[in-house]
Design a protein around this motif. Structure first.
Motif, mmCIF file in Angstrom:
data_model
loop_
_atom_site.group_PDB
_atom_site.id
_atom_site.type_symbol
_atom_site.label_atom_id
_atom_site.label_comp_id
_atom_site.label_asym_id
_atom_site.label_seq_id
_atom_site.Cartn_x
_atom_site.Cartn_y
_atom_site.Cartn_z
ATOM 1 N N ARG A 178 0.829 -1.191 0.000
ATOM 2 C CA ARG A 178 0.000 0.000 0.000
ATOM 3 C C ARG A 178 0.877 1.260 0.000
ATOM 4 O O ARG A 178 0.583 2.242 -0.688
ATOM 5 C CB ARG A 178 -0.931 -0.018 1.218
ATOM 6 N N LEU A 179 1.976 1.241 0.743
ATOM 7 C CA LEU A 179 2.907 2.361 0.782
ATOM 8 C C LEU A 179 3.529 2.600 -0.596
ATOM 9 O O LEU A 179 3.613 3.745 -1.074
ATOM 10 C CB LEU A 179 3.989 2.084 1.833
ATOM 11 N N SER A 181 2.253 1.689 -3.518
ATOM 12 C CA SER A 181 1.214 2.167 -4.445
ATOM 13 C C SER A 181 0.930 3.650 -4.236
ATOM 14 O O SER A 181 0.679 4.398 -5.199
ATOM 15 C CB SER A 181 -0.057 1.348 -4.291
ATOM 16 N N GLN A 182 0.991 4.120 -2.993
ATOM 17 C CA GLN A 182 0.788 5.542 -2.729
ATOM 18 C C GLN A 182 1.931 6.371 -3.309
ATOM 19 O O GLN A 182 1.733 7.466 -3.820
ATOM 20 C CB GLN A 182 0.652 5.787 -1.221
ATOM 21 N N ARG A 183 3.172 5.853 -3.270
ATOM 22 C CA ARG A 183 4.316 6.561 -3.853
ATOM 23 C C ARG A 183 4.159 6.674 -5.374
ATOM 24 O O ARG A 183 4.494 7.698 -5.967
ATOM 25 C CB ARG A 183 5.611 5.833 -3.519
ATOM 26 N N LYS A 185 1.405 6.734 -7.027
ATOM 27 C CA LYS A 185 0.340 7.717 -7.333
ATOM 28 C C LYS A 185 0.898 9.133 -7.291
ATOM 29 O O LYS A 185 0.493 9.976 -8.089
ATOM 30 C CB LYS A 185 -0.810 7.582 -6.334
ATOM 31 N N ARG A 186 1.810 9.415 -6.367
ATOM 32 C CA ARG A 186 2.372 10.759 -6.230
ATOM 33 C C ARG A 186 3.277 11.094 -7.427
ATOM 34 O O ARG A 186 3.355 12.231 -7.846
ATOM 35 C CB ARG A 186 3.195 10.864 -4.952
#
Length: 188
Positions: A178-179, A181-183, A185-186
């Motif tokens: 999840r971490l 995937s968030q990176r 997205k940024r």
């Protein structure tokens, strides 16, 4: 070995009873023991009286009262024995596990076995009770289980479960994915 005749057994029992009472047994000669021949003796020996031939009956004993009582007695208002119906068993199990329904309220644990003497009743609100303290007809339920489930908030348990699962998965593979995937997205 010679067999003992019923008359001799009765005589021995009478002597034993007299000895137990404290009186000395009269010294009477015992009738001779007949030797078993090929034909059994149909009549008792002539020296035996009719009194000795009388059949001994056991003394009537008073009927035994049940060791288990049906009520607790007058000091406890004659509380009856618990009738273990399936509804009562379910309600007792619910009362035992009431700490699970609301973890914020700590309650003393009940024993696993239901009480030997108990009675289930219904609380009836009197007219002198304050109006807001009474239950409306919609709020009244037939069993304890229905009442608890009616007042129980299932969303509270779902939220609690989700929070526990979130804490358990933090720091593991799912947390790392999840971490990452968030990176991504940024960066996009």
């Amino acid at each position: 070995m010679p067999d003992i005749v019923d008359v001799q057994v009765d005589e021995l029992l009478r002597e034993a009873e007299q000895r137990l009472r404290g009186a000395s047994a009269p010294a009477r000669p015992m009738p001779p023991v007949p030797v078993k021949d090929s034909a059994p003796a149909a009549e008792p020996p002539a020296t035996v009286s009719k009194k000795q031939l009388a059949v001994r009956k056991p003394q009537a004993q008073p009927p035994r009262e049940d060791t288990k009582k049906d009520t607790t007695g007058p000091n406890w208002f004659n509380l009856p024995k618990t009738d273990l119906t399936p509804d009562f068993k379910r309600d007792w199990q619910l009362l035992r596990m009431r700490g699970l329904l609301d973890p914020k309220h700590q309650k003393k644990a009940l024993r696993s076995a239901p009480p030997e003497y108990s009675r289930v009743g219904q609380v009836i609100g009197g007219p002198a009770d304050f109006y807001s303290a009474r239950l409306t007809r919609k709020e009244r339920k037939q069993t304890i289980f229905e009442e608890v489930m009616g007042a129980h908030d299932s969303d509270k348990l779902k939220g609690k479960y989700a929070g526990i699962q979130c804490n358990k998965t933090s720091g593991k593979k799912a947390f790392y994915q999840r971490l990452v995937s968030q990176r991504r997205k940024r960066q996009n």
